[in-house]
Scaffold this active site. Structure first.
Site, PDB file in Angstrom:
ATOM      1  N   SER A 115      10.937  56.784  69.281  1.00 52.67           N
ATOM      2  CA  SER A 115      12.325  57.112  68.304  1.00 52.67           C
ATOM      3  C   SER A 115      12.696  55.811  67.864  1.00 52.67           C
ATOM      4  CB  SER A 115      13.294  58.010  69.061  1.00 52.67           C
ATOM      5  OG  SER A 115      13.629  57.411  70.193  1.00 52.67           O
ATOM      6  N   LYS A 173      22.238  60.705  72.005  1.00 51.04           N
ATOM      7  CA  LYS A 173      22.237  59.248  71.659  1.00 51.04           C
ATOM      8  C   LYS A 173      23.459  58.839  70.648  1.00 51.04           C
ATOM      9  CE  LYS A 173      17.104  59.255  71.403  1.00 51.04           C
ATOM     10  NZ  LYS A 173      15.739  59.296  70.847  1.00 51.04           N
TER      11      LYS A 173
END
Length: 348
Positions: free
Chosen positions: A242, A287
């Site tokens: 990611s 996140k």
């Protein structure tokens, strides 16, 4: 003993029993929480996260931070019930079934090893995407990663073979090989020209019908890139794919004059393909929390994650939609100069 004293005694005993059970009872859940952030144009332990040699680089400013998700639990280290309960009441934390992260078909060690491989691949893809965006040429090689046992390629092609041509057609990407094989009818043969060690040879492989009825030979391939200069990425103990988008942006920032961030603290996430397409990721809520805690005011968000991100965006964090690397660069240019459109989640 009075009724009140007895009630208190029984209540206290029950609390004690429940506390012991909560602290000792293991549950098949995993706790996901905001992990550390790393500035891709900064340093880790006095070493640059992105080190480029063999090509001129330029000063950077601000931050282009990758974000991570930390986890507790797993088949080999299950969390207790109290930890799960604390997670369920903490809005910055997600508690998910164990099989979501660790499928029954793979062990915890296998999942962690796969995350490491995905991180390594994402660094190669990020470099390829950055060079593609900057119109810097590089070479793509296609290697045989593995052979499916009992399939036509078994005993003919070998792990590590570099595929040069298929039926005389030069191979420049994985799709070239798959398209050439699938162009045949099952039972027909395919001719591979490969480099094996110091030798170059032609290998004829029969085909068979795959699950969809199309021709297959039973080979798993992987790309390998030969770049015109060295790009070394150091992120320590971080896995998964990611961070690809932020690696690409960090590389571009270092290879081009001026500061891509305009001095701003920018964070983001998203997988990347060599062509620069940005893909969805997991743990977007955690996140974003980690990004805001680290000081970021702008968060580059994969287009496919926008709806989910809008439901959990922390105060003070601006979501910028990123569907591909080129548009992410244009968005940062617009943020820096105040000119042009900055695509936002929830629009267009």
């Amino acid at each position: 003993m009075s009724r009140r004293a007895l009630t208190l005694l029984v209540s206290g005993f029950l609390v004690l029993v429940l506390g012991i059970l909560g602290a000792t009872a293991k549950v098949p859940y995993v706790v996901l929480s905001p992990g550390p952030t790393e500035n891709t144009i900064g340093e880790i332990e006095k070493k640059p996260v992105i080190a480029i040699s063999g090509r001129p680089t330029y000063p950077t400013s601000g931050a282009l931070s990758l974000v991570t998700v930390a986890y507790q639990g797993g088949p080999s280290s299950r969390i207790d019930l109290l930890t799960a309960l604390r997670g369920w009441i903490d809005p910055s934390v997600a508690v998910v079934p164990e099989e979501t992260i660790f499928p029954d078909t793979r062990s915890q060690k296998q999942v962690e090893e796969e995350n490491t491989v995905e991180m390594t691949n994402s660094q190669d893809y990020a470099t390829a995407a950055a060079l593609t965006e900057l119109k810097i040429s590089y070479e793509t090689l296609v290697l045989v990663a593995s052979i499916q046992k009992g399939k036509p390629a078994d005993g003919k092609l070998k792990d590590g073979d570099k595929i040069n041509t298929v039926d005389g057609r030069r191979v420049t990407e994985l799709k070239t090989v798959s398209d050439a094989v699938r162009a045949h009818k099952p039972g027909e043969t395919v001719t591979f020209n490969v480099t094996r060690g110091a030798k170059t040879l032609d290998v004829t492989v029969p085909t068979e019908a795959g699950p969809d009825g199309k021709a297959i030979v039973g080979v798993v391939m992987q790309p390998k890139y030969e770049f015109p200069f060295d790009v070394d990425i150091n992120v320590g103990d971080v896995g998964g794919p990611s961070a690809g988008l932020m690696f690409s942006l960090g590389i571009i920032d270092k290879l081009t004059p001026g500061q891509l961030t305009g001095g701003k603290d920018i964070a983001g996430t998203g997988t990347i393909t060599p062509a620069g397409q940005v893909g969805a990721i997991g743990g977007i809520a955690q996140k974003m929390v980690g990004a805001r805690k680290s000081g970021a005011s702008v968060f580059l968000t994969p287009a496919e994650n926008c709806d989910e991100a809008l439901q959990a965006v922390p105060d003070g964090l601006r979501l910028v939609k990123a569907d591909n690397l080129h548009n992410a660069v244009l968005a940062l240019d617009a943020l820096r100069t105040g000119k042009g459109e900055v695509p936002a989640c929830g629009t267009g």
